[in-house]
Design a protein around this motif. Sequence first.
Motif, PDB file in Angstrom:
ATOM      1  N   GLN A 227      26.270  53.261  97.804  1.00 18.08           N
ATOM      2  CA  GLN A 227      27.274  52.191  98.252  1.00 18.08           C
ATOM      3  C   GLN A 227      27.025  51.020  98.180  1.00 18.08           C
ATOM      4  OE1 GLN A 227      28.231  53.992 102.684  1.00 18.08           O
ATOM      5  NE2 GLN A 227      28.264  55.791 102.103  1.00 18.08           N
ATOM      6  N   GLU A 230      28.135  50.686  94.821  1.00 27.61           N
ATOM      7  CA  GLU A 230      29.067  50.356  94.462  1.00 27.61           C
ATOM      8  C   GLU A 230      30.481  49.222  95.056  1.00 27.61           C
ATOM      9  OE1 GLU A 230      31.042  53.127  92.909  1.00 27.61           O
ATOM     10  OE2 GLU A 230      33.015  52.750  92.844  1.00 27.61           O
ATOM     11  N   GLU A 231      30.244  48.816  96.102  1.00 32.37           N
ATOM     12  CA  GLU A 231      30.423  47.877  97.462  1.00 32.37           C
ATOM     13  C   GLU A 231      30.020  46.242  97.133  1.00 32.37           C
ATOM     14  OE1 GLU A 231      29.930  49.135 101.136  1.00 32.37           O
ATOM     15  OE2 GLU A 231      31.436  51.297 100.454  1.00 32.37           O
TER      16      GLU A 231
END
Length: 249
Positions: A227, A230-231
Amino acid sequence: MQEKLFAITPGLTEASTHYCPGCHHGIIHRLVAEVLDELGVLDKGILVEPVGCSVLAHNYFAMDTIQAAHGRAPAVASAVKRVHPEAVVLTYQGDGDLAAIGCAEIVHAAMRGEKITTIFVNNAIYGMTGGQMAPTTLEGQVTATSPFGRKNAEAGRPIRVAEMLATLDGPKYIARVAVNKPANVNKAKAAIKEAFTRQIRGDGFTLVEVLSTCPTNWGLSPVKANQFVEESMMPYFPLGVYKDEEGKQ
């Protein structure tokens, strides 16, 4: 008899890797090995190893390898390719090896248009030596040497390697990919195949930057680390093709 759905690709050995759980090096190794096998050039492959987490890659790739001093993989690879122009030569480097001590090496190899391929693994931290701040560490990111988070006023902004090298005349193909989810893995494999195809065709220098995790030194679980890619990483390091120039030099 049950059908075998998954097997070790011929480009890899059966050795278990030393990488931490959740690290992306294993995925990237497999993609490189699969591509070389699918292109039919595995027997021509010569891997130039870096200093860093992938320093033991010779245990995992079923091809000829040579060890370079810290940051010097592009220079060694340039020499190997010039002596063996029929070989498919690659460097496999992390952000400490490529963007710090080896920054000059990669810039000049790219500018010269050396007919090699670089797989650049960007995990925004020094993994092997304990999680110190790297040239690619994000603003505010906590590391062993930036316990209060990286501050741009003190350390400058993180280096975007793909964008920087794409401004040079020598490279023919430069892309940034990720392997944090299946769709991105497929796109990463396509970019790696394109980079090696260009080398086989004799075009010139090619590089694929792969955004990668370091769950151990980030202090995150493997799921949270995916994550984070991605973030937090992708907004600063956008995926895409940064240079795509056809034709031989």
